[in-house]
Design a protein around this motif. Structure first.
Motif, PDB file in Angstrom:
ATOM      1  N   ASP A  96      -3.118   5.444  -2.509  1.00  0.00           N
ATOM      2  CA  ASP A  96      -2.274   7.088  -1.875  1.00  0.00           C
ATOM      3  C   ASP A  96      -1.069   7.255  -2.073  1.00  0.00           C
ATOM      4  O   ASP A  96      -0.606   7.103  -2.862  1.00  0.00           O
ATOM      5  N   ASP A  97      -0.586   7.692  -0.781  1.00  0.00           N
ATOM      6  CA  ASP A  97       0.650   8.703  -1.650  1.00  0.00           C
ATOM      7  C   ASP A  97       1.961   7.437  -0.999  1.00  0.00           C
ATOM      8  O   ASP A  97       2.428   7.684  -2.281  1.00  0.00           O
ATOM      9  N   ALA A  98       2.166   6.601  -0.602  1.00  0.00           N
ATOM     10  CA  ALA A  98       2.921   5.704  -0.074  1.00  0.00           C
ATOM     11  C   ALA A  98       2.823   4.705  -1.827  1.00  0.00           C
ATOM     12  O   ALA A  98       3.571   4.352  -1.992  1.00  0.00           O
ATOM     13  N   VAL A  99       1.657   4.143  -1.948  1.00  0.00           N
ATOM     14  CA  VAL A  99       1.482   3.744  -3.209  1.00  0.00           C
ATOM     15  C   VAL A  99       2.477   4.480  -4.538  1.00  0.00           C
ATOM     16  O   VAL A  99       3.204   4.153  -5.176  1.00  0.00           O
ATOM     17  N   ARG A 100       2.039   5.851  -4.704  1.00  0.00           N
ATOM     18  CA  ARG A 100       2.563   6.402  -5.550  1.00  0.00           C
ATOM     19  C   ARG A 100       3.917   6.875  -5.506  1.00  0.00           C
ATOM     20  O   ARG A 100       4.973   6.551  -6.878  1.00  0.00           O
ATOM     21  N   ALA A 101       4.192   7.045  -4.627  1.00  0.00           N
ATOM     22  CA  ALA A 101       5.935   6.936  -3.986  1.00  0.00           C
ATOM     23  C   ALA A 101       6.319   6.001  -4.332  1.00  0.00           C
ATOM     24  O   ALA A 101       7.705   6.330  -4.923  1.00  0.00           O
ATOM     25  N   ARG A 102       6.125   4.714  -4.071  1.00  0.00           N
ATOM     26  CA  ARG A 102       6.512   4.094  -4.526  1.00  0.00           C
ATOM     27  C   ARG A 102       6.735   3.518  -6.240  1.00  0.00           C
ATOM     28  O   ARG A 102       7.614   2.930  -6.815  1.00  0.00           O
ATOM     29  N   GLU A 103       5.812   4.034  -6.767  1.00  0.00           N
ATOM     30  CA  GLU A 103       5.472   3.569  -8.282  1.00  0.00           C
ATOM     31  C   GLU A 103       6.663   4.563  -8.938  1.00  0.00           C
ATOM     32  O   GLU A 103       7.672   4.416  -9.756  1.00  0.00           O
ATOM     33  N   VAL A 104       6.317   6.117  -8.582  1.00  0.00           N
ATOM     34  CA  VAL A 104       7.685   7.123  -8.973  1.00  0.00           C
ATOM     35  C   VAL A 104       9.018   6.508  -8.627  1.00  0.00           C
ATOM     36  O   VAL A 104       9.796   6.549  -9.520  1.00  0.00           O
ATOM     37  N   TRP A 105       9.491   5.943  -7.229  1.00  0.00           N
ATOM     38  CA  TRP A 105      10.462   5.951  -7.251  1.00  0.00           C
ATOM     39  C   TRP A 105      11.204   4.470  -7.751  1.00  0.00           C
ATOM     40  O   TRP A 105      12.515   4.522  -8.160  1.00  0.00           O
ATOM     41  N   GLU A 106      10.211   3.678  -7.851  1.00  0.00           N
ATOM     42  CA  GLU A 106      10.489   2.337  -9.110  1.00  0.00           C
ATOM     43  C   GLU A 106      10.850   2.549 -10.433  1.00  0.00           C
ATOM     44  O   GLU A 106      12.310   2.444 -10.866  1.00  0.00           O
ATOM     45  N   LYS A 107      10.375   3.066 -10.645  1.00  0.00           N
ATOM     46  CA  LYS A 107      10.076   4.310 -12.111  1.00  0.00           C
ATOM     47  C   LYS A 107      12.015   4.818 -12.485  1.00  0.00           C
ATOM     48  O   LYS A 107      12.850   4.763 -13.463  1.00  0.00           O
ATOM     49  N   LYS A 108      11.959   5.702 -11.254  1.00  0.00           N
ATOM     50  CA  LYS A 108      13.670   6.546 -11.361  1.00  0.00           C
ATOM     51  C   LYS A 108      14.378   5.740 -10.983  1.00  0.00           C
ATOM     52  O   LYS A 108      15.476   5.462 -11.477  1.00  0.00           O
ATOM     53  N   PHE A 109      14.518   4.349 -10.230  1.00  0.00           N
ATOM     54  CA  PHE A 109      15.444   4.058  -9.534  1.00  0.00           C
ATOM     55  C   PHE A 109      15.793   2.210  -9.233  1.00  0.00           C
ATOM     56  O   PHE A 109      16.285   1.599 -10.326  1.00  0.00           O
TER      57      PHE A 109
END
Length: 148
Positions: A96-109
């Motif tokens: 879901d979007d929440a899991v993908r958003a967390r992965e994107v966020w962790e990779k960037k920040f």
């Protein structure tokens, strides 16, 4: 002219999938409208051109970096009908979007914002990637490393 149009269409399709509207836009200056429509109809009948396959491929290649909202917008801009967008998003997204958003966020920040300015920067980044506001707030509010 028709042979040159067909050759260019096949060359474009050999590189990657295209939506009908996208291919029509790329080929629009090379032939008249009737020739172009006939060629696109023929390519679809031979299953060389498919909006459904294009949508699935597009979502699959970008789903790890973008949210459903942005994927939907980009597919709509490429002329894919809504029902095919819905099907591609439902079928291809493996989380879901929440899991993908967390992965994107962790990779960037990788760390929670320390002040309002940094919070806004991280929120804008996630928003630009097409994640919903409620998902962004949850990610930037959650602190997994803090004790309850």
């Amino acid at each position: 002219m028709a042979d040159a149009l067909k050759a260019r269409a096949l060359r474009l399709l050999s590189g990657r999938e295209h939506s009908r509207a996208e291919l029509a836009r790329k080929l629009g200056s090379e032939g008249n409208r009737d020739e172009l429509d006939a060629l696109l109809d023929r390519l679809e009948s031979l299953d060389l051109l498919s909006d459904a396959r294009f949508a699935e491929s597009y979502v699959r290649s970008r789903q790890t970096r973008m949210g459903n909202r942005r994927l939907r917008l980009e597919l709509k801009q490429k002329g894919v009908p809504d029902h095919l967008i819905d099907a591609a998003l439902e079928e291809a997204t493996d989380s879901d979007d929440a899991v993908r958003a967390r992965e994107v966020w962790e990779k960037k920040f990788g760390r929670q914002p320390v002040d309002a300015r940094e919070w806004a920067k991280q929120a804008r980044f996630l928003q630009g990637r097409g994640f919903a506001a409620d998902v962004i707030h949850k990610i930037l509010k959650d602190r997994d490393d803090e004790p309850a």
